[in-house]
Scaffold this active site. Structure first.
Site: not given
Ligand code: AP5
Ligand code: MG
Length: 191
Positions: A134, A146, A14, A128, A89
């Site tokens: 992180r 997660r 994402k 990552r 979410r």
């Molecule tokens: P990346 O693009 O970073 O993936 P992402 O989908 O953004 O994954 P996240 O881990 O950020 O999602 P998440 O939902 O767990 O975390 P968030 O920050 O939202 O890609 C991942 C890796 O893969 C990178 O190294 C990238 O380079 C690599 N990659 C990408 N595409 C690739 C490809 N095609 N091939 C190879 N490699 C590739 O949330 C974190 C925490 O915050 C949650 O767990 C929760 O506790 C809290 N939180 C956030 N939002 C909410 C909400 N709405 N409600 C409640 N709690 C929340």
């Molecule tokens: Mg992200």
């Protein structure tokens, strides 16, 4: 204003793919995860409360993220819309978003969903962890939690948005460039 949702499990790409959409439509990228990590980095009371939950692989309370989103909707004016990444979410957050948008005479434009299997989530997040440091990427137990949280609380949104006729899914496997091309093709087809 347009309101796109970039949906998908942890590590789906994402954050990586957000720019493809923001530049095409002049959208503000809003990642609730990044907003929460900024609160943690600043040591705010909200950040302290969120850190415990995030490090355990759990979600923060719905009201916390809903408040963040509403305040951005009210203050960001220099764009044609928003790209929501990591929000909504839970079904409760999706309902709250519908209400927030209704109050602004708007609605969700489209949900673009990146899908990858659980094994790939692990591979990407472990990769990552070495680069970004992180805290919630650091242990397999947190990554597993997660993933479990995603399946239990977030996956039901697929049906919610499918029923609303707003759900479009893309295969998130392949290179970053291949996924980018799929998103671009989808966006062109949605026009
Ligand atoms: P990346 O693009 O970073 O993936 P992402 O989908 O953004 O994954 P996240 O881990 O950020 O999602 P998440 O939902 O767990 O975390 P968030 O920050 O939202 O890609 C991942 C890796 O893969 C990178 O190294 C990238 O380079 C690599 N990659 C990408 N595409 C690739 C490809 N095609 N091939 C190879 N490699 C590739 O949330 C974190 C925490 O915050 C949650 O767990 C929760 O506790 C809290 N939180 C956030 N939002 C909410 C909400 N709405 N409600 C409640 N709690 C929340
Ligand atoms: Mg992200």
């Amino acid at each position: 204003m347009k309101y796109y949702i970039l949906f998908g499990p942890p590590g789906a790409g994402k954050g990586t793919q957000a720019a493809t959409m923001t530049s095409k439509y002049n959208l503000r990228h809003v990642s609730t995860g990044e907003l929460l990590r900024a609160e943690i980095a600043q040591g705010t009371p909200l950040g302290k409360q969120a850190k415990v939950l995030i490090d355990a692989g759990q979600l923060v309370p719905d009201e916390v993220v809903e408040g963040m989103i509403a305040s951005l909707f009210d203050t960001v004016k220099d764009v044609d819309g928003f790209l929501l990444d990591g929000f909504p979410r839970t079904i409760a957050q999706a309902q709250a978003l519908d209400k927030m948008l209704q109050e602004r005479n708007a609605q969700v434009t489209s949900v673009v969903s990146l899908m990858i299997p659980d094994e790939t989530i692990f591979e990407r997040i472990r990769g990552r962890a070495a680069i970004e440091g992180r805290a919630d990427d650091a242990s397999d137990a947190t990554i597993s939690n997660r993933i479990a949280t995603y399946h239990e609380k977030t996956e039901p949104l697929i049906e919610y948005y499918r029923a609303a006729g707003k759900y479009a899914e893309i295969d998130g496997l392949g290179t970053i460039e291949q996924v980018r091309e799929r998103i671009s093709a989808l966006l062109d087809s949605l026009k």
